[in-house]
Design an enzyme around this catalytic site. Structure first.
Site, PDB file in Angstrom:
ATOM      1  N   HIS A   1      18.447  17.453   8.943  1.00  0.00           N
ATOM      2  CA  HIS A   1      19.715  17.837   8.308  1.00  0.00           C
ATOM      3  C   HIS A   1      20.315  18.961   9.170  1.00  0.00           C
ATOM      4  CE1 HIS A   1      22.251  19.740   5.193  1.00  0.00           C
ATOM      5  NE2 HIS A   1      22.135  18.632   4.496  1.00  0.00           N
TER       6      HIS A   1
ATOM      7  N   ASP B   1      10.848  21.552   5.970  1.00  0.00           N
ATOM      8  CA  ASP B   1      12.003  21.503   5.073  1.00  0.00           C
ATOM      9  C   ASP B   1      11.658  20.512   3.959  1.00  0.00           C
ATOM     10  OD1 ASP B   1      14.295  20.739   3.782  1.00  0.00           O
ATOM     11  OD2 ASP B   1      15.480  20.401   5.599  1.00  0.00           O
TER      12      ASP B   1
ATOM     13  N   GLN C   1      13.799  17.404   0.300  1.00  0.00           N
ATOM     14  CA  GLN C   1      13.782  16.047  -0.260  1.00  0.00           C
ATOM     15  C   GLN C   1      12.413  15.618  -0.773  1.00  0.00           C
ATOM     16  OE1 GLN C   1      16.339  14.136  -0.868  1.00  0.00           O
ATOM     17  NE2 GLN C   1      17.879  15.332   0.218  1.00  0.00           N
TER      18      GLN C   1
ATOM     19  N   LYS D   1      17.908  20.038  -6.029  1.00  0.00           N
ATOM     20  CA  LYS D   1      17.382  18.701  -5.715  1.00  0.00           C
ATOM     21  C   LYS D   1      16.118  18.419  -6.520  1.00  0.00           C
ATOM     22  CE  LYS D   1      19.288  18.874  -1.049  1.00  0.00           C
ATOM     23  NZ  LYS D   1      20.408  17.935  -1.045  1.00  0.00           N
TER      24      LYS D   1
ATOM     25  N   CYS E   1      25.097  14.741   6.726  1.00  0.00           N
ATOM     26  CA  CYS E   1      24.749  15.998   7.418  1.00  0.00           C
ATOM     27  C   CYS E   1      23.640  15.769   8.433  1.00  0.00           C
ATOM     28  CB  CYS E   1      24.364  17.101   6.433  1.00  0.00           C
ATOM     29  SG  CYS E   1      25.708  17.616   5.389  1.00  0.00           S
TER      30      CYS E   1
HETATM   31  N1  PLP Z   1      17.455  19.707   4.244  1.00  0.00           N
HETATM   32  C1  PLP Z   1      17.485  18.480   3.741  1.00  0.00           C
HETATM   33  C2  PLP Z   1      16.447  17.478   4.156  1.00  0.00           C
HETATM   34  C3  PLP Z   1      18.461  18.141   2.803  1.00  0.00           C
HETATM   35  O1  PLP Z   1      18.492  16.922   2.282  1.00  0.00           O
HETATM   36  C4  PLP Z   1      19.420  19.115   2.425  1.00  0.00           C
HETATM   37  C5  PLP Z   1      20.512  18.761   1.496  1.00  0.00           C
HETATM   38  O2  PLP Z   1      20.921  17.614   1.440  1.00  0.00           O
HETATM   39  C6  PLP Z   1      19.326  20.379   2.973  1.00  0.00           C
HETATM   40  C7  PLP Z   1      18.339  20.649   3.882  1.00  0.00           C
HETATM   41  C8  PLP Z   1      20.278  21.469   2.575  1.00  0.00           C
HETATM   42  O3  PLP Z   1      20.061  21.818   1.264  1.00  0.00           O
HETATM   43  P1  PLP Z   1      21.021  22.858   0.513  1.00  0.00           P
HETATM   44  O4  PLP Z   1      22.417  22.347   0.726  1.00  0.00           O
HETATM   45  O5  PLP Z   1      20.573  22.789  -0.911  1.00  0.00           O
HETATM   46  O6  PLP Z   1      20.822  24.190   1.137  1.00  0.00           O
END
Ligand code: PLP
Length: 415
Positions: A132, A209, A212, A235, A373
């Site tokens: 992301h 990270d 998900q 999430k 993203c």
């Molecule tokens: N990392 C992953 C794998 C994500 O799916 C997302 C959001 O879709 C993020 C980071 C960013 O999360 P946030 O917008 O809650 O900071």
């Protein structure tokens, strides 16, 4: 064991779970809502909504340092919430749980605090092509400031991290390997244990990270062996604007503060200021108290779910999806990872993803379209974006059927 887990029937009663989420009980464009945008954000059960509302109705006050009863109550609930997250992640110590506003803020915290104080010209940060943007751009910002380099780890056409290429990239220059647990664009479940052991062999740190993964299965973070783990409340059936950085204590202790302000200090004076201990050193300013309480309520809620059964249920939804997808001529699944979690990304020949998304919305079906993203990944796969359906514990086989009715309609109209 919770009452619901104890009462769980063989199989999984998604209909009963669904009733816990009031938003799902509505019509969109004249059709019952089918919510398949869970990778973007999950819906909130009644108990989370109530916890937030009750906090504001009864206990709202600023936390820490207060001498009055409301401040005591708010502080107690806020710190209990931190303990709930620590237990949820299997953290040995509650001080290793730092509140942030989400995954993005948590990665920025590590990049700017650890990265700026540690990285030197020629050092390398490896991130995969699956990441992301929030696990790419903070590293690029810090690389620009330190002279370090951000190097992408290749992925295969199936959308999996290419471990042989990773092995080739790993050498003494690599100081950090930052990868997602599950790709939000394709659903790929990354082999984090293997990646950690490969990275450790060259002395690199690993950030996982978990934005998900945590909603799909119970994650024992210390068992992963990573140095940092990040996640977002929204999430995980909790509210937006709250998230967590989990870190190894020695690393967090050694890292300088990222943001300055109230709460993160021990004593402020001219010319020097000393800083608070963990976790407060990284929590400048008034935190998202209601958010933390809401997230703890979401974690409590998950405690009422038989998570093994929920995983099997989500796997069955994806399996049925793939069966139905194979019958649609011109439908291409994007990414075919051997191990995927609840995400189905696809393209329909002759259609644009956003047209498909809008047509599905007209039928009450919420999916996400675009690059998710993950522009580098889309570039690697040679596509501008996908249509993405992402499943959660409250989705049903009926939702899968509705999705495919919608896809067939899109095919008739556009393809
Ligand atoms: N990392 C992953 C794998 C994500 O799916 C997302 C959001 O879709 C993020 C980071 C960013 O999360 P946030 O917008 O809650 O900071």
């Amino acid at each position: 064991m919770s009452a619901r887990a104890a009462n769980a029937l063989p199989g999984f009663d998604a209909e009963s779970v669904r009733r816990d989420f009031p938003i799902l009980d509505q019509q969109i464009n004249g059709h019952p809502l089918v919510y398949l945008d869970n990778a973007a954000t999950t819906q909130k059960p009644e108990c989370v909504i109530e916890a937030i509302s009750n906090y504001y109705r009864r206990d709202n006050a600023n936390v820490h340092r207060g001498v009055h009863t409301l401040s005591d109550r708010a502080t107690h609930a806020f710190e209990q919430a931190r303990q709930a997250v620590a237990d949820f992640l299997g953290s040995p110590r509650v001080e290793q749980v730092i509140w942030t506003s989400g995954t993005t803020a948590a990665i920025n915290l590590v990049a700017h605090s650890w990265g700026r104080s540690t990285l030197r010209p020629g050092d390398r940060v490896l991130v995969s092509w699956l990441e992301h943007h929030s696990n790419i751009v903070p590293w690029q910002l810090v690389a620009a400031a330190t002279g370090a380099e951000v190097i992408p780890i290749p992925v295969t056409d199936a959308g999996e991290i290419d471990l042989r290429s990773l092995a080739d990239l790993l050498d003494g220059r690599v100081k950090m390997v930052a990868v997602n647990h599950v790709s939000n664009a394709l659903g790929t479940v990354n082999p984090v244990l293997e990646i950690v052991s490969m990275a450790k062999a060259v002395g690199a740190l690993v950030l996982v990270d978990g934005a998900q993964s945590v909603a799909h299965w119970p994650v024992d973070v210390p068992a992963l062996g990573c140095d940092f783990f990040v996640m977002s409340g929204h999430k995980l059936f909790g509210p937006t604007g709250v998230g967590v950085l989990w870190g190894r204590e020695a690393l967090l202790e050694a890292m300088p503060p990222f943001m300055g302000g109230g709460e993160m200090i021990e004593r402020v004076a001219f010319p020097t200021t000393t800083f608070n201990s963990l976790p407060f050193k990284f929590e400048a300013g008034t935190p998202n108290i209601a958010g933390a309480i809401g997230l703890a309520a979401a974690i409590d809620y998950l405690g009422t779910i038989d998570r093994e059964a929920a995983m099997a249920h989500e796997a069955a939804l994806l399996a049925r999806t793939l069966e139905l997808a194979a019958e649609v001529e011109g439908l291409r699944r994007v990414g075919t990872p051997a191990h995927a979690a609840g995400i189905f990304s696809f393209l329909l020949e002759g259609t644009h993803p956003s047209d498909v998304g809008m047509l599905l919305d007209q039928q009450g079906i919420a999916v996400r379209t675009g690059h998710h993203c993950a522009q580098p990944l889309m570039e690697r796969l040679g596509i501008p974006g996908t249509v993405r359906a992402s499943y959660s514990i409250y989705n049903t086989q009926e939702d899968v059927s509705r999705l495919f009715e919608g896809i067939h309609k899109a095919k008739r109209l556009f393809a």
